[in-house]
Design a protein around this motif. Structure first.
Motif, PDB file in Angstrom:
ATOM      1  N   ASN A  35       0.814  -1.286   0.093  1.00 22.95           N
ATOM      2  CA  ASN A  35       0.117   0.104   0.121  1.00 22.95           C
ATOM      3  C   ASN A  35       0.953   1.162   0.056  1.00 22.95           C
ATOM      4  OD1 ASN A  35       0.942   0.421   2.631  1.00 22.95           O
ATOM      5  ND2 ASN A  35      -0.762  -1.051   3.467  1.00 22.95           N
ATOM      6  N   LEU A  36       0.295   2.461  -0.249  1.00 28.26           N
ATOM      7  CA  LEU A  36       1.034   3.800  -0.202  1.00 28.26           C
ATOM      8  C   LEU A  36       2.015   4.108   1.023  1.00 28.26           C
ATOM      9  CD1 LEU A  36      -1.496   6.200  -1.956  1.00 28.26           C
ATOM     10  CD2 LEU A  36       0.385   5.012  -2.901  1.00 28.26           C
ATOM     11  N   ALA A  37       1.380   3.724   2.127  1.00 30.71           N
ATOM     12  CA  ALA A  37       1.906   3.925   3.513  1.00 30.71           C
ATOM     13  C   ALA A  37       3.015   2.898   3.506  1.00 30.71           C
ATOM     14  CB  ALA A  37       1.267   3.601   4.547  1.00 30.71           C
ATOM     15  N   GLY A  38       3.380   1.747   3.116  1.00 34.63           N
ATOM     16  CA  GLY A  38       4.242   0.832   3.014  1.00 34.63           C
ATOM     17  C   GLY A  38       5.445   1.150   2.220  1.00 34.63           C
ATOM     18  N   ALA A  39       4.921   1.405   1.170  1.00 36.54           N
ATOM     19  CA  ALA A  39       5.995   2.136   0.257  1.00 36.54           C
ATOM     20  C   ALA A  39       6.479   3.338   0.552  1.00 36.54           C
ATOM     21  CB  ALA A  39       5.143   2.338  -1.426  1.00 36.54           C
ATOM     22  N   GLN A  40       5.983   4.161   1.235  1.00 39.23           N
ATOM     23  CA  GLN A  40       6.658   5.444   1.737  1.00 39.23           C
ATOM     24  C   GLN A  40       7.507   5.045   2.875  1.00 39.23           C
ATOM     25  OE1 GLN A  40       2.463   7.427   2.200  1.00 39.23           O
ATOM     26  NE2 GLN A  40       3.446   9.063   0.958  1.00 39.23           N
ATOM     27  N   GLN A  41       7.195   4.034   3.848  1.00 45.73           N
ATOM     28  CA  GLN A  41       7.930   3.623   4.617  1.00 45.73           C
ATOM     29  C   GLN A  41       9.317   2.884   4.038  1.00 45.73           C
ATOM     30  OE1 GLN A  41       7.895   4.452   8.177  1.00 45.73           O
ATOM     31  NE2 GLN A  41       9.999   3.533   8.014  1.00 45.73           N
ATOM     32  N   ASN A  45      13.003   4.303   4.711  1.00 45.47           N
ATOM     33  CA  ASN A  45      14.340   3.390   5.270  1.00 45.47           C
ATOM     34  C   ASN A  45      15.326   3.467   4.317  1.00 45.47           C
ATOM     35  OD1 ASN A  45      12.384   2.630   7.167  1.00 45.47           O
ATOM     36  ND2 ASN A  45      11.713   0.710   6.370  1.00 45.47           N
ATOM     37  N   LEU A  46      15.457   3.917   3.289  1.00 48.38           N
ATOM     38  CA  LEU A  46      16.484   4.062   2.305  1.00 48.38           C
ATOM     39  C   LEU A  46      17.075   5.444   2.272  1.00 48.38           C
ATOM     40  CD1 LEU A  46      14.907   2.331  -0.925  1.00 48.38           C
ATOM     41  CD2 LEU A  46      16.416   1.487   1.014  1.00 48.38           C
ATOM     42  N   ALA A  47      16.527   6.421   3.148  1.00 45.83           N
ATOM     43  CA  ALA A  47      17.013   7.680   3.162  1.00 45.83           C
ATOM     44  C   ALA A  47      18.175   7.641   3.695  1.00 45.83           C
ATOM     45  CB  ALA A  47      16.097   8.808   3.648  1.00 45.83           C
ATOM     46  N   GLY A  48      19.424   8.543   3.250  1.00 47.04           N
ATOM     47  CA  GLY A  48      20.398   8.697   3.939  1.00 47.04           C
ATOM     48  C   GLY A  48      21.364   7.353   4.056  1.00 47.04           C
ATOM     49  N   GLU A 128      14.178  12.088  -2.802  1.00 44.37           N
ATOM     50  CA  GLU A 128      13.312  13.004  -2.218  1.00 44.37           C
ATOM     51  C   GLU A 128      12.146  13.233  -3.351  1.00 44.37           C
ATOM     52  OE1 GLU A 128      15.296  16.750  -1.116  1.00 44.37           O
ATOM     53  OE2 GLU A 128      16.579  15.328   0.099  1.00 44.37           O
ATOM     54  N   ARG A 129      12.515  13.238  -4.644  1.00 44.62           N
ATOM     55  CA  ARG A 129      11.357  13.453  -5.606  1.00 44.62           C
ATOM     56  C   ARG A 129      10.507  12.555  -5.699  1.00 44.62           C
ATOM     57  NH1 ARG A 129      12.597  12.959 -12.186  1.00 44.62           N
ATOM     58  NH2 ARG A 129      10.323  13.395 -12.875  1.00 44.62           N
ATOM     59  N   LEU A 130      10.883  11.203  -5.272  1.00 45.45           N
ATOM     60  CA  LEU A 130       9.921   9.949  -5.590  1.00 45.45           C
ATOM     61  C   LEU A 130       8.927  10.175  -4.164  1.00 45.45           C
ATOM     62  CD1 LEU A 130       8.687   7.298  -6.632  1.00 45.45           C
ATOM     63  CD2 LEU A 130      10.879   6.063  -5.559  1.00 45.45           C
ATOM     64  N   GLN A 131       9.638  10.420  -3.125  1.00 40.06           N
ATOM     65  CA  GLN A 131       8.823  10.506  -1.781  1.00 40.06           C
ATOM     66  C   GLN A 131       7.816  11.620  -1.835  1.00 40.06           C
ATOM     67  OE1 GLN A 131      12.458  10.797   0.556  1.00 40.06           O
ATOM     68  NE2 GLN A 131      11.745   9.188   1.930  1.00 40.06           N
ATOM     69  N   HIS A 162       1.434   1.764  -8.673  1.00 45.78           N
ATOM     70  CA  HIS A 162       2.698   2.419  -8.416  1.00 45.78           C
ATOM     71  C   HIS A 162       3.383   1.652  -7.319  1.00 45.78           C
ATOM     72  CE1 HIS A 162       1.636   5.633 -10.757  1.00 45.78           C
ATOM     73  NE2 HIS A 162       0.705   6.125  -9.793  1.00 45.78           N
ATOM     74  N   VAL A 163       2.779   0.973  -6.191  1.00 52.79           N
ATOM     75  CA  VAL A 163       3.570   0.610  -4.971  1.00 52.79           C
ATOM     76  C   VAL A 163       4.135  -1.021  -5.905  1.00 52.79           C
ATOM     77  CG1 VAL A 163       3.206  -1.171  -3.156  1.00 52.79           C
ATOM     78  CG2 VAL A 163       2.162   1.218  -3.392  1.00 52.79           C
TER      79      VAL A 163
END
Length: 176
Positions: A35-41, A45-48, A128-131, A162-163
């Motif tokens: 779901n969208l929330a899962g994809a966003q999480q 988790n990949l940031a940085g 960031e663009r994808l988020q 999208h997910v």
């Protein structure tokens, strides 16, 4: 009469191919809930983190590609497959992906007519663009544009597409 026979044969062959493809799709654990929330999480988790691609596009190019797809669902895709495709083969393929909970497509195939995948160039900016694209899509309440291959999709179907698309691409991304 021959045209009808050819069309029937193509349709039967397509259904058989998609049926076989259904079972060939990965059925392993997704990197996060579907779901969208899962994809966003998963993206958070990949940031940085330093990432590498096992083959094909760099992580920045992958993130830009996935962002393009989400952005185009709102603004419109630059090029669409023919109407007959978007009303037959495309929706059938999406229904297989949706039923299986996984997508498999060529991971180096650009969206027809899309801009180059080089901007933004850094992994952090592309992520960031994808988020931002996922957040914008989640908040969007207007009419969505037809998918270039699947045709008209509801907000929920597009979210799933999208997910699944993201997760297919993330299958080639690893921590460095």
């Amino acid at each position: 009469m021959q045209r009808r026979t050819v069309l029937k044969g193509a349709a039967v062959g397509g259904v058989m191919l998609l049926g076989a493809g259904f079972w060939a799709l990965p059925s392993g654990v997704a990197p996060a809930p579907l779901n969208l929330a899962g994809a966003q999480q998963a993206l958070a988790n990949l940031a940085g983190r330093e990432l590498v691609s096992l083959k094909g596009w760099s992580p920045a190019e992958v993130f830009n590609h996935c962002a393009q797809s989400i952005e185009y669902s709102i603004s419109g895709y630059p090029q669409l497959k023919p109407a007959w495709f978007r009303s037959s083969v495309g929706p059938l393929a999406f229904s297989v992906f949706a039923a299986r909970g996984a997508m498999r497509h060529p991971l180096d195939e650009v969206i027809p007519g899309a801009a180059a995948l080089d901007a933004p160039a850094t992994q952090a900016q592309a992520l960031e663009r994808l988020q931002r694209a996922f957040a914008d899509f989640a908040a969007y309440q207007g009419e969505l544009q037809p998918h270039f291959a699947y045709g008209a999709l509801s907000h929920g179907e597009y979210a799933q597409a999208h997910v699944l698309h993201l997760y297919n691409h993330l299958s080639l991304i690893r921590l460095a």
